[in-house]
Design a protein around this motif. Structure first.
Motif, PDB file in Angstrom:
ATOM      1  N   VAL A   1       8.099   4.080   0.353  1.00 58.33           N
ATOM      2  CA  VAL A   1       8.219   4.409  -1.089  1.00 58.33           C
ATOM      3  C   VAL A   1       7.443   3.767  -1.786  1.00 58.33           C
ATOM      4  N   ALA A   2       6.784   4.266  -2.771  1.00 57.50           N
ATOM      5  CA  ALA A   2       5.980   3.671  -3.645  1.00 57.50           C
ATOM      6  C   ALA A   2       6.658   2.769  -4.867  1.00 57.50           C
ATOM      7  N   GLY A   3       6.101   1.865  -5.420  1.00 55.76           N
ATOM      8  CA  GLY A   3       6.478   1.275  -6.497  1.00 55.76           C
ATOM      9  C   GLY A   3       5.663   0.119  -6.912  1.00 55.76           C
ATOM     10  N   ARG A   4       6.248  -1.101  -7.459  1.00 58.43           N
ATOM     11  CA  ARG A   4       5.569  -2.063  -7.644  1.00 58.43           C
ATOM     12  C   ARG A   4       4.646  -2.741  -6.543  1.00 58.43           C
ATOM     13  N   TYR A   5       5.441  -2.822  -5.357  1.00 58.73           N
ATOM     14  CA  TYR A   5       4.814  -3.050  -3.927  1.00 58.73           C
ATOM     15  C   TYR A   5       5.523  -2.088  -3.174  1.00 58.73           C
ATOM     16  N   PRO A   6       4.658  -1.561  -2.203  1.00 63.12           N
ATOM     17  CA  PRO A   6       5.508  -0.548  -1.338  1.00 63.12           C
ATOM     18  C   PRO A   6       6.939  -1.294  -0.567  1.00 63.12           C
ATOM     19  N   THR A   7       7.750  -0.001  -0.038  1.00 63.15           N
ATOM     20  CA  THR A   7       8.805  -0.521   0.486  1.00 63.15           C
ATOM     21  C   THR A   7       9.148   0.394   1.520  1.00 63.15           C
ATOM     22  N   LEU A   8      10.261   0.399   2.131  1.00 62.95           N
ATOM     23  CA  LEU A   8      10.653   1.450   3.074  1.00 62.95           C
ATOM     24  C   LEU A   8      12.037   2.000   2.720  1.00 62.95           C
ATOM     25  N   ALA A   9      12.431   3.209   3.035  1.00 64.26           N
ATOM     26  CA  ALA A   9      13.863   3.607   2.978  1.00 64.26           C
ATOM     27  C   ALA A   9      14.186   4.402   4.392  1.00 64.26           C
ATOM     28  N   PRO A  10      15.562   4.314   4.427  1.00 66.32           N
ATOM     29  CA  PRO A  10      15.991   5.066   5.609  1.00 66.32           C
ATOM     30  C   PRO A  10      15.560   6.470   5.849  1.00 66.32           C
ATOM     31  N   GLY A  11      15.285   6.797   6.929  1.00 66.52           N
ATOM     32  CA  GLY A  11      15.008   8.334   7.642  1.00 66.52           C
ATOM     33  C   GLY A  11      13.449   8.524   7.268  1.00 66.52           C
ATOM     34  N   GLY A  12      13.045   9.620   8.184  1.00 66.80           N
ATOM     35  CA  GLY A  12      11.616   9.787   8.384  1.00 66.80           C
ATOM     36  C   GLY A  12      10.778   8.772   9.101  1.00 66.80           C
ATOM     37  N   GLU A  13       9.599   8.727   8.675  1.00 71.10           N
ATOM     38  CA  GLU A  13       8.551   7.759   9.377  1.00 71.10           C
ATOM     39  C   GLU A  13       7.475   7.370   8.588  1.00 71.10           C
ATOM     40  N   THR A  14       6.817   6.421   9.083  1.00 73.07           N
ATOM     41  CA  THR A  14       5.725   5.680   8.190  1.00 73.07           C
ATOM     42  C   THR A  14       4.535   5.407   9.224  1.00 73.07           C
ATOM     43  N   ALA A  15       3.273   5.793   8.691  1.00 71.63           N
ATOM     44  CA  ALA A  15       2.206   5.390   9.396  1.00 71.63           C
ATOM     45  C   ALA A  15       1.729   4.001   8.973  1.00 71.63           C
ATOM     46  N   GLY A  16       1.202   3.293  10.037  1.00 65.98           N
ATOM     47  CA  GLY A  16       0.650   1.984   9.641  1.00 65.98           C
ATOM     48  C   GLY A  16      -0.043   1.287  10.872  1.00 65.98           C
ATOM     49  N   ARG A  17      -0.156   0.020  10.933  1.00 64.69           N
ATOM     50  CA  ARG A  17      -0.810  -0.727  11.965  1.00 64.69           C
ATOM     51  C   ARG A  17      -0.001  -1.751  12.473  1.00 64.69           C
ATOM     52  N   LEU A  18      -0.479  -2.314  13.705  1.00 65.05           N
ATOM     53  CA  LEU A  18       0.261  -3.432  14.229  1.00 65.05           C
ATOM     54  C   LEU A  18      -0.699  -4.426  14.067  1.00 65.05           C
ATOM     55  N   LEU A  19      -0.270  -5.574  13.431  1.00 64.32           N
ATOM     56  CA  LEU A  19      -0.969  -6.928  12.972  1.00 64.32           C
ATOM     57  C   LEU A  19      -0.309  -7.971  14.140  1.00 64.32           C
ATOM     58  N   ARG A  20      -1.215  -8.521  14.844  1.00 60.52           N
ATOM     59  CA  ARG A  20      -0.992  -9.611  15.541  1.00 60.52           C
ATOM     60  C   ARG A  20      -1.399 -10.955  14.977  1.00 60.52           C
ATOM     61  N   THR A  21      -0.385 -11.914  14.836  1.00 58.90           N
ATOM     62  CA  THR A  21      -0.622 -13.304  14.295  1.00 58.90           C
ATOM     63  C   THR A  21       0.530 -14.088  14.833  1.00 58.90           C
ATOM     64  N   ALA A  22       0.204 -15.503  14.724  1.00 55.12           N
ATOM     65  CA  ALA A  22       1.064 -16.567  15.055  1.00 55.12           C
ATOM     66  C   ALA A  22       1.520 -17.073  13.595  1.00 55.12           C
ATOM     67  N   GLU A  23       1.053 -16.617  12.416  1.00 55.72           N
ATOM     68  CA  GLU A  23       1.161 -17.404  11.139  1.00 55.72           C
ATOM     69  C   GLU A  23       2.397 -16.439  10.561  1.00 55.72           C
ATOM     70  N   VAL A  24       3.435 -16.577  10.810  1.00 52.35           N
ATOM     71  CA  VAL A  24       4.658 -15.942  10.298  1.00 52.35           C
ATOM     72  C   VAL A  24       5.080 -16.498   8.941  1.00 52.35           C
ATOM     73  N   ASP A  25       4.947 -17.852   9.080  1.00 49.26           N
ATOM     74  CA  ASP A  25       5.355 -18.269   7.754  1.00 49.26           C
ATOM     75  C   ASP A  25       4.461 -18.029   6.639  1.00 49.26           C
ATOM     76  N   ALA A  26       3.057 -17.699   6.860  1.00 54.64           N
ATOM     77  CA  ALA A  26       2.413 -17.574   5.703  1.00 54.64           C
ATOM     78  C   ALA A  26       2.512 -15.948   5.231  1.00 54.64           C
ATOM     79  N   LEU A  27       2.874 -15.216   6.449  1.00 53.90           N
ATOM     80  CA  LEU A  27       3.232 -13.655   5.758  1.00 53.90           C
ATOM     81  C   LEU A  27       4.801 -13.871   5.163  1.00 53.90           C
TER      82      LEU A  27
END
Length: 130
Positions: free
Chosen positions: A36-62
């Protein structure tokens, strides 16, 4: 930790400004939520979303980048179809001024409803292998 990213964090330059160490491990599809588009992108129930898998240990920064402590986004976990899990950030549609009316099922605060939806088996991350 693997994180399913679908918005600005799919861009290497943006990720590099947030994290010191990361790698993209490939394309993926989040089944059970649509973008879902907006000021920043988000998600809503149902359907699917294309993206990427990102691997990091820096969860606090995310978490800081996504505004988890302020309630802008909530970090939830989704099972991967190839085993394991991936974190997913879901933004509060009210805080993000989403362009679509979004209703997460159930009652209670936004974060609780999102967690119940993800925990209910509605959502999986499917890595796309070429």
């Amino acid at each position: 930790m693997d994180v399913f990213v679908y918005g600005t964090l799919t861009e290497p330059e943006r990720v590099g400004a947030v994290l010191d160490s990361f790698v993209f491990v490939g394309a993926a599809v989040l089944e059970g939520c649509h973008p879902v588009a907006g000021r920043y992108p988000t998600l809503a129930p149902g359907g699917e979303t294309a993206g990427r898998l990102l691997r990091t240990a820096e969860v606090d920064a995310l978490d800081a980048y996504e505004g988890v402590d302020s309630g802008l986004y909530v970090r939830v976990s989704a099972p991967r179809t190839d085993g394991g899990t991936a974190a997913v950030y879901v933004g509060d549609p009210d805080a993000l001024a989403s362009e679509e009316s979004i209703t997460w099922p159930g009652t209670g605060p936004f974060a609780e409803r999102v967690r119940r939806y993800f925990d209910g088996g509605e959502v999986v991350v499917r890595p796309v292998h070429s």
